[in-house]
Design an enzyme around this catalytic site. Structure first.
Site, PDB file in Angstrom:
ATOM      1  N   TYR A 147      41.886  38.135  52.597  1.00 59.70           N
ATOM      2  CA  TYR A 147      42.347  37.744  51.250  1.00 59.70           C
ATOM      3  C   TYR A 147      43.245  36.515  51.355  1.00 59.70           C
ATOM      4  CZ  TYR A 147      45.072  38.039  46.902  1.00 59.70           C
ATOM      5  OH  TYR A 147      45.706  37.759  45.714  1.00 59.70           O
ATOM      6  N   LYS A 151      42.807  32.701  49.856  1.00 57.68           N
ATOM      7  CA  LYS A 151      43.758  32.055  48.929  1.00 57.68           C
ATOM      8  C   LYS A 151      44.331  30.770  49.548  1.00 57.68           C
ATOM      9  CE  LYS A 151      43.560  35.048  45.478  1.00 57.68           C
ATOM     10  NZ  LYS A 151      43.068  34.684  44.136  1.00 57.68           N
TER      11      LYS A 151
HETATM   12  N1  LIG Z   1      48.245  41.762  41.300  1.00 58.28           N
HETATM   13  C1  LIG Z   1      48.878  41.014  42.170  1.00 58.28           C
HETATM   14  O1  LIG Z   1      49.904  41.441  42.755  1.00 58.28           O
HETATM   15  C2  LIG Z   1      48.411  39.615  42.449  1.00 58.28           C
HETATM   16  C3  LIG Z   1      49.256  38.793  43.211  1.00 58.28           C
HETATM   17  C4  LIG Z   1      48.857  37.497  43.502  1.00 58.28           C
HETATM   18  C5  LIG Z   1      47.644  37.031  43.031  1.00 58.28           C
HETATM   19  N2  LIG Z   1      46.832  37.855  42.313  1.00 58.28           N
HETATM   20  C6  LIG Z   1      45.540  37.301  41.881  1.00 58.28           C
HETATM   21  O2  LIG Z   1      45.422  37.399  40.473  1.00 58.28           O
HETATM   22  C7  LIG Z   1      44.046  37.522  40.115  1.00 58.28           C
HETATM   23  C8  LIG Z   1      43.888  38.703  39.174  1.00 58.28           C
HETATM   24  O3  LIG Z   1      44.301  39.872  39.860  1.00 58.28           O
HETATM   25  P1  LIG Z   1      44.756  41.207  39.110  1.00 58.28           P
HETATM   26  O4  LIG Z   1      45.993  41.671  39.751  1.00 58.28           O
HETATM   27  O5  LIG Z   1      44.709  41.027  37.640  1.00 58.28           O
HETATM   28  O6  LIG Z   1      43.580  42.167  39.607  1.00 58.28           O
HETATM   29  P2  LIG Z   1      42.694  43.276  38.851  1.00 58.28           P
HETATM   30  O7  LIG Z   1      43.516  43.989  37.857  1.00 58.28           O
HETATM   31  O8  LIG Z   1      42.026  44.032  39.940  1.00 58.28           O
HETATM   32  O9  LIG Z   1      41.632  42.391  38.058  1.00 58.28           O
HETATM   33  C9  LIG Z   1      40.640  41.690  38.759  1.00 58.28           C
HETATM   34  C10 LIG Z   1      39.655  41.078  37.769  1.00 58.28           C
HETATM   35  O10 LIG Z   1      38.634  40.420  38.528  1.00 58.28           O
HETATM   36  C11 LIG Z   1      37.361  40.835  38.038  1.00 58.28           C
HETATM   37  N3  LIG Z   1      36.356  40.860  39.096  1.00 58.28           N
HETATM   38  C12 LIG Z   1      36.409  41.538  40.276  1.00 58.28           C
HETATM   39  N4  LIG Z   1      35.266  41.385  40.953  1.00 58.28           N
HETATM   40  C13 LIG Z   1      34.455  40.598  40.177  1.00 58.28           C
HETATM   41  C14 LIG Z   1      33.139  40.099  40.304  1.00 58.28           C
HETATM   42  N5  LIG Z   1      32.403  40.354  41.396  1.00 58.28           N
HETATM   43  N6  LIG Z   1      32.623  39.342  39.306  1.00 58.28           N
HETATM   44  C15 LIG Z   1      33.362  39.077  38.193  1.00 58.28           C
HETATM   45  N7  LIG Z   1      34.610  39.521  38.011  1.00 58.28           N
HETATM   46  C16 LIG Z   1      35.150  40.274  38.980  1.00 58.28           C
HETATM   47  C17 LIG Z   1      37.595  42.229  37.497  1.00 58.28           C
HETATM   48  O11 LIG Z   1      36.646  42.510  36.468  1.00 58.28           O
HETATM   49  P3  LIG Z   1      35.398  43.501  36.615  1.00 58.28           P
HETATM   50  O12 LIG Z   1      35.818  44.677  37.418  1.00 58.28           O
HETATM   51  O13 LIG Z   1      35.066  43.795  35.170  1.00 58.28           O
HETATM   52  O14 LIG Z   1      34.333  42.684  37.264  1.00 58.28           O
HETATM   53  C18 LIG Z   1      38.994  42.117  36.895  1.00 58.28           C
HETATM   54  O15 LIG Z   1      38.918  41.665  35.568  1.00 58.28           O
HETATM   55  C19 LIG Z   1      43.271  37.643  41.416  1.00 58.28           C
HETATM   56  O16 LIG Z   1      42.725  36.399  41.780  1.00 58.28           O
HETATM   57  C20 LIG Z   1      44.339  38.050  42.425  1.00 58.28           C
HETATM   58  O17 LIG Z   1      44.023  37.643  43.728  1.00 58.28           O
HETATM   59  C21 LIG Z   1      47.187  39.120  42.011  1.00 58.28           C
END
Ligand SMILES: NC(=O)c1ccc[n+]([C@@H]2O[C@H](COP(=O)([O-])OP(=O)(O)OC[C@H]3O[C@@H](n4cnc5c(N)ncnc54)[C@H](OP(=O)(O)O)[C@@H]3O)[C@@H](O)[C@H]2O)c1
Length: 252
Positions: A147, A151
């Site tokens: 991951y 990134k």
């Molecule tokens: N949460 C954290 O602590 C954190 C920290 C730093 C960065 N981020 C980044 O922020 C972003 C959003 O993360 P989040 O925390 O909101 O995660 P999340 O709640 O798991 O949401 C992930 C989203 O990505 C979509 N997704 C996953 N696989 C996919 C696929 N194959 N095709 C299309 N859509 C897909 C999911 O939709 P479906 O399941 O409907 O496909 C969901 O809407 C990510 O890039 C993550 O790396 C998160």
């Protein structure tokens, strides 16, 4: 950029940060294109004016369909927010190679390909390209190595995209969130992170706060948003004292 009336594509809009971006941009009067695999979740809070394009963004054809349908419906794209992503909790020596490849397909190749497809319309609109990275774009996280690598790659790509697109009036913005309270961990592959990582959660922001910081960054045409702000200390520590940070991370 003004987000009111702007046509904004949000990937991963069905959950977490993406769902909050959709809710806040919708309230601000943006015209939304929402992408993700789970159509029911995308529909849940959507307005009849939103364009919903369900699909798996690891697939080239679904990426093409997303940009084509947005262009067909609205004739323009003011912003593309590459937000969809997932984690993978395996040690470097144990990460299944198929999982590593599919993770890069979503976290790196999808943002690259979608940006390529959207570039002509983003240039026409002098719009905004947003890549949601992570603090893991700046420090290698040993319990999330693939991951973190994806990134880092995305952070580097974002800088190159800025160098290419600035002269066309497109703002290219990276976002490095720290810990955000979403179901990210539950959706990740592999096992749970080390127990001591839980300590870092005291600096967590909510998906609402993270989305608000992204939108503020878009409106102010920033190049980089770090949220929470304490994440800046991690960014600078890793740049100034990489060896120290590496040994500290090794001990977690
Ligand atoms: N949460 C954290 O602590 C954190 C920290 C730093 C960065 N981020 C980044 O922020 C972003 C959003 O993360 P989040 O925390 O909101 O995660 P999340 O709640 O798991 O949401 C992930 C989203 O990505 C979509 N997704 C996953 N696989 C996919 C696929 N194959 N095709 C299309 N859509 C897909 C999911 O939709 P479906 O399941 O409907 O496909 C969901 O809407 C990510 O890039 C993550 O790396 C998160």
């Amino acid at each position: 950029m003004k987000t009111k009336d702007a046509v904004v594509i949000i990937t991963g809009a069905s959950d977490g940060i993406g769902a909050q971006l959709a809710a806040q941009l919708r309230r601000g009067g943006a015209r939304l294109v929402l992408a993700g695999r789970n159509e029911a979740k995308l529909q849940k809070d959507a307005s009849p004016n939103d364009l919903i394009v369900p699909g798996d963004l690891t697939q080239d054809s679904d990426r093409v369909a997303l940009i084509e349908r947005a262009a067909e419906r609205f004739g323009r794209i003011d912003a593309l927010i590459n937000n969809a992503g997932r984690g993978s909790y395996y040690r470097p020596s144990e990460a299944p190679i198929d999982d590593a490849r599919s993770l890069f397909e979503l976290n790196f190749f999808a943002p690259l390909h979608l940006a390529q497809l959207a570039t002509p319309l983003l240039c026409q609109a002098k719009g905004t390209l947003v890549n949601i990275g992570s603090i893991a774009s700046q420090i290698a996280i040993p319990w999330l190595p693939v991951y973190s690598a994806s990134k880092f790659a995305l952070a580097s790509l974002t800088i190159s995209q800025r160098m290419e697109l600035r002269k066309h009036g497109v703002n290219v913005m990276a976002v490095y969130p720290g810990y955000v309270t979403t179901d990210f961990q539950a959706h990740a592959a592999g096992s749970a992170p080390p127990a001591s990582v839980v300590k870092g959660k005291r600096f967590a922001v909510t998906a609402e706060q993270c989305a608000a910081a992204v939108i503020e960054g878009m409106e102010q045409r920033r190049q980089l948003v770090v949220t929470p702000k304490i994440g800046w200390s991690v960014v600078w520590l890793s740049r100034l004292f990489p060896g120290l940070v590496e040994r500290r991370m090794e001990q977690v």
